[in-house]
Design a protein around this motif. Sequence first.
Motif, PDB file in Angstrom:
ATOM      1  N   ALA A  54       0.806  -1.218   0.000  1.00  0.00           N
ATOM      2  CA  ALA A  54       0.000   0.000   0.000  1.00  0.00           C
ATOM      3  C   ALA A  54       0.842   1.272   0.000  1.00  0.00           C
ATOM      4  O   ALA A  54       0.370   2.334   0.383  1.00  0.00           O
ATOM      5  CB  ALA A  54      -0.940  -0.012   1.206  1.00  0.00           C
ATOM      6  N   ARG A  55       2.069   1.181  -0.459  1.00  0.00           N
ATOM      7  CA  ARG A  55       2.926   2.362  -0.559  1.00  0.00           C
ATOM      8  C   ARG A  55       2.810   2.927  -1.968  1.00  0.00           C
ATOM      9  O   ARG A  55       2.231   2.312  -2.858  1.00  0.00           O
ATOM     10  CB  ARG A  55       4.380   1.994  -0.242  1.00  0.00           C
ATOM     11  N   GLU A  56       3.397   4.072  -2.169  1.00  0.00           N
ATOM     12  CA  GLU A  56       3.384   4.678  -3.499  1.00  0.00           C
ATOM     13  C   GLU A  56       4.333   3.926  -4.427  1.00  0.00           C
ATOM     14  O   GLU A  56       5.246   3.236  -3.973  1.00  0.00           O
ATOM     15  CB  GLU A  56       3.757   6.159  -3.410  1.00  0.00           C
ATOM     16  N   GLY A  72      -0.840   0.630  -4.048  1.00  0.00           N
ATOM     17  CA  GLY A  72      -0.712   2.050  -3.770  1.00  0.00           C
ATOM     18  C   GLY A  72      -1.625   2.544  -2.666  1.00  0.00           C
ATOM     19  O   GLY A  72      -2.365   1.782  -2.051  1.00  0.00           O
ATOM     20  N   PHE A  73      -1.556   3.837  -2.456  1.00  0.00           N
ATOM     21  CA  PHE A  73      -2.382   4.473  -1.437  1.00  0.00           C
ATOM     22  C   PHE A  73      -3.131   5.660  -2.035  1.00  0.00           C
ATOM     23  O   PHE A  73      -4.345   5.654  -2.097  1.00  0.00           O
ATOM     24  CB  PHE A  73      -1.519   4.918  -0.252  1.00  0.00           C
ATOM     25  N   ASN A  74      -2.394   6.670  -2.506  1.00  0.00           N
ATOM     26  CA  ASN A  74      -3.049   7.865  -3.052  1.00  0.00           C
ATOM     27  C   ASN A  74      -3.891   7.557  -4.288  1.00  0.00           C
ATOM     28  O   ASN A  74      -4.928   8.173  -4.492  1.00  0.00           O
ATOM     29  CB  ASN A  74      -2.016   8.944  -3.390  1.00  0.00           C
ATOM     30  N   LYS A  75      -3.447   6.610  -5.091  1.00  0.00           N
ATOM     31  CA  LYS A  75      -4.179   6.249  -6.312  1.00  0.00           C
ATOM     32  C   LYS A  75      -4.762   4.841  -6.209  1.00  0.00           C
ATOM     33  O   LYS A  75      -4.942   4.163  -7.220  1.00  0.00           O
ATOM     34  CB  LYS A  75      -3.254   6.359  -7.522  1.00  0.00           C
ATOM     35  N   PHE A  76      -5.058   4.399  -4.992  1.00  0.00           N
ATOM     36  CA  PHE A  76      -5.625   3.065  -4.803  1.00  0.00           C
ATOM     37  C   PHE A  76      -6.926   2.940  -5.588  1.00  0.00           C
ATOM     38  O   PHE A  76      -7.809   3.781  -5.505  1.00  0.00           O
ATOM     39  CB  PHE A  76      -5.890   2.807  -3.313  1.00  0.00           C
ATOM     40  N   LEU A  78      -9.937   0.500  -5.935  1.00  0.00           N
ATOM     41  CA  LEU A  78     -10.628  -0.628  -5.315  1.00  0.00           C
ATOM     42  C   LEU A  78     -11.150  -1.614  -6.354  1.00  0.00           C
ATOM     43  O   LEU A  78     -10.997  -2.826  -6.199  1.00  0.00           O
ATOM     44  CB  LEU A  78     -11.768  -0.121  -4.426  1.00  0.00           C
ATOM     45  N   LYS A  79     -11.727  -1.106  -7.409  1.00  0.00           N
ATOM     46  CA  LYS A  79     -12.295  -1.974  -8.443  1.00  0.00           C
ATOM     47  C   LYS A  79     -11.210  -2.833  -9.105  1.00  0.00           C
ATOM     48  O   LYS A  79     -11.377  -4.041  -9.276  1.00  0.00           O
ATOM     49  CB  LYS A  79     -13.018  -1.122  -9.487  1.00  0.00           C
ATOM     50  N   LYS A  80     -10.095  -2.224  -9.454  1.00  0.00           N
ATOM     51  CA  LYS A  80      -8.976  -2.948 -10.067  1.00  0.00           C
ATOM     52  C   LYS A  80      -8.422  -3.999  -9.094  1.00  0.00           C
ATOM     53  O   LYS A  80      -8.124  -5.131  -9.487  1.00  0.00           O
ATOM     54  CB  LYS A  80      -7.872  -1.967 -10.461  1.00  0.00           C
ATOM     55  N   THR A  81      -8.298  -3.631  -7.831  1.00  0.00           N
ATOM     56  CA  THR A  81      -7.753  -4.544  -6.826  1.00  0.00           C
ATOM     57  C   THR A  81      -8.681  -5.731  -6.610  1.00  0.00           C
ATOM     58  O   THR A  81      -8.229  -6.876  -6.562  1.00  0.00           O
ATOM     59  CB  THR A  81      -7.499  -3.797  -5.502  1.00  0.00           C
ATOM     60  N   THR A  82      -9.972  -5.486  -6.501  1.00  0.00           N
ATOM     61  CA  THR A  82     -10.909  -6.591  -6.261  1.00  0.00           C
ATOM     62  C   THR A  82     -10.986  -7.543  -7.457  1.00  0.00           C
ATOM     63  O   THR A  82     -11.240  -8.728  -7.266  1.00  0.00           O
ATOM     64  CB  THR A  82     -12.313  -6.079  -5.881  1.00  0.00           C
ATOM     65  N   LYS A  83     -10.730  -7.038  -8.649  1.00  0.00           N
ATOM     66  CA  LYS A  83     -10.686  -7.923  -9.830  1.00  0.00           C
ATOM     67  C   LYS A  83      -9.524  -8.908  -9.722  1.00  0.00           C
ATOM     68  O   LYS A  83      -9.605 -10.029 -10.208  1.00  0.00           O
ATOM     69  CB  LYS A  83     -10.559  -7.113 -11.119  1.00  0.00           C
ATOM     70  N   GLN A  84      -8.436  -8.475  -9.097  1.00  0.00           N
ATOM     71  CA  GLN A  84      -7.271  -9.336  -8.909  1.00  0.00           C
ATOM     72  C   GLN A  84      -7.462 -10.315  -7.750  1.00  0.00           C
ATOM     73  O   GLN A  84      -6.679 -11.247  -7.606  1.00  0.00           O
ATOM     74  CB  GLN A  84      -6.014  -8.496  -8.646  1.00  0.00           C
ATOM     75  N   LEU A  85      -8.463 -10.078  -6.929  1.00  0.00           N
ATOM     76  CA  LEU A  85      -8.681 -10.880  -5.722  1.00  0.00           C
ATOM     77  C   LEU A  85     -10.112 -11.431  -5.706  1.00  0.00           C
ATOM     78  O   LEU A  85     -10.954 -10.988  -4.921  1.00  0.00           O
ATOM     79  CB  LEU A  85      -8.456 -10.010  -4.472  1.00  0.00           C
ATOM     80  N   PRO A  86     -10.401 -12.408  -6.558  1.00  0.00           N
ATOM     81  CA  PRO A  86     -11.781 -12.897  -6.652  1.00  0.00           C
ATOM     82  C   PRO A  86     -12.281 -13.655  -5.418  1.00  0.00           C
ATOM     83  O   PRO A  86     -13.477 -13.659  -5.144  1.00  0.00           O
ATOM     84  CB  PRO A  86     -11.749 -13.817  -7.878  1.00  0.00           C
ATOM     85  N   ASN A  87     -11.389 -14.264  -4.657  1.00  0.00           N
ATOM     86  CA  ASN A  87     -11.789 -15.045  -3.490  1.00  0.00           C
ATOM     87  C   ASN A  87     -11.760 -14.147  -2.251  1.00  0.00           C
ATOM     88  O   ASN A  87     -10.698 -13.809  -1.746  1.00  0.00           O
ATOM     89  CB  ASN A  87     -10.840 -16.236  -3.316  1.00  0.00           C
ATOM     90  N   ASP A 104      -5.750   1.693   6.235  1.00  0.00           N
ATOM     91  CA  ASP A 104      -6.786   2.353   5.434  1.00  0.00           C
ATOM     92  C   ASP A 104      -7.189   1.507   4.224  1.00  0.00           C
ATOM     93  O   ASP A 104      -8.381   1.374   3.922  1.00  0.00           O
ATOM     94  CB  ASP A 104      -6.311   3.727   4.960  1.00  0.00           C
ATOM     95  N   ILE A 105      -6.210   0.940   3.550  1.00  0.00           N
ATOM     96  CA  ILE A 105      -6.510   0.105   2.382  1.00  0.00           C
ATOM     97  C   ILE A 105      -7.224  -1.172   2.826  1.00  0.00           C
ATOM     98  O   ILE A 105      -8.193  -1.609   2.202  1.00  0.00           O
ATOM     99  CB  ILE A 105      -5.214  -0.221   1.599  1.00  0.00           C
TER     100      ILE A 105
END
Length: 164
Positions: A54-56, A72-76, A78-87, A104-105
């Motif tokens: 979760a760093r820059e 990342g943090f400032n440009k996190f 959520l939609k992109k991250t959850t696509k990578q984590l289906p389970n 926070d993330i």
Amino acid sequence: MKTLLFYICVICTFSSFSQDTLAELLDKHNKNSIPYISIEELTENNTEPILLDARELEEYNVSHLKNAIHVGFNKFDLKKTTKQLPNKQQFIVIYCSLGIRSEDIAEKLKKEGYTNVYNLYGGIFEWKNNDLPLFNLKDEETHNVHVFSKIWSTWLTKGIKIYE
């Protein structure tokens, strides 16, 4: 009396700027809404976690934990991250420099229904302070650690501090 008042002011000033322990620092900045996982628990665990950094990007590019995914943090995103984590039950460990931004993330993932999310206690600094390996973008082991700022750099006691 003025001397006593002066010393009280000095003591209060210095104590408000310093943190004696990592626990005090994290208590000051975190809500403890996400459970911590210690370096020892993570390295002794037989289950391979998904590691999220979760760093820059400039911090991640200097060094990161093996196989960590940069979110990342400032440009996190959520939609992109959850696509990578289906389970949503998979074992996820999120880290940053010390464990503040990662909370926070992790909270955002928890709100999305992820149930097995942990915050790495002490972050990448504690990882390196425990002589554990870090890797650069070429997947080569490195001792370099981006320290984010001079203030936070005091928590990194091993490795080579990188500021840019």
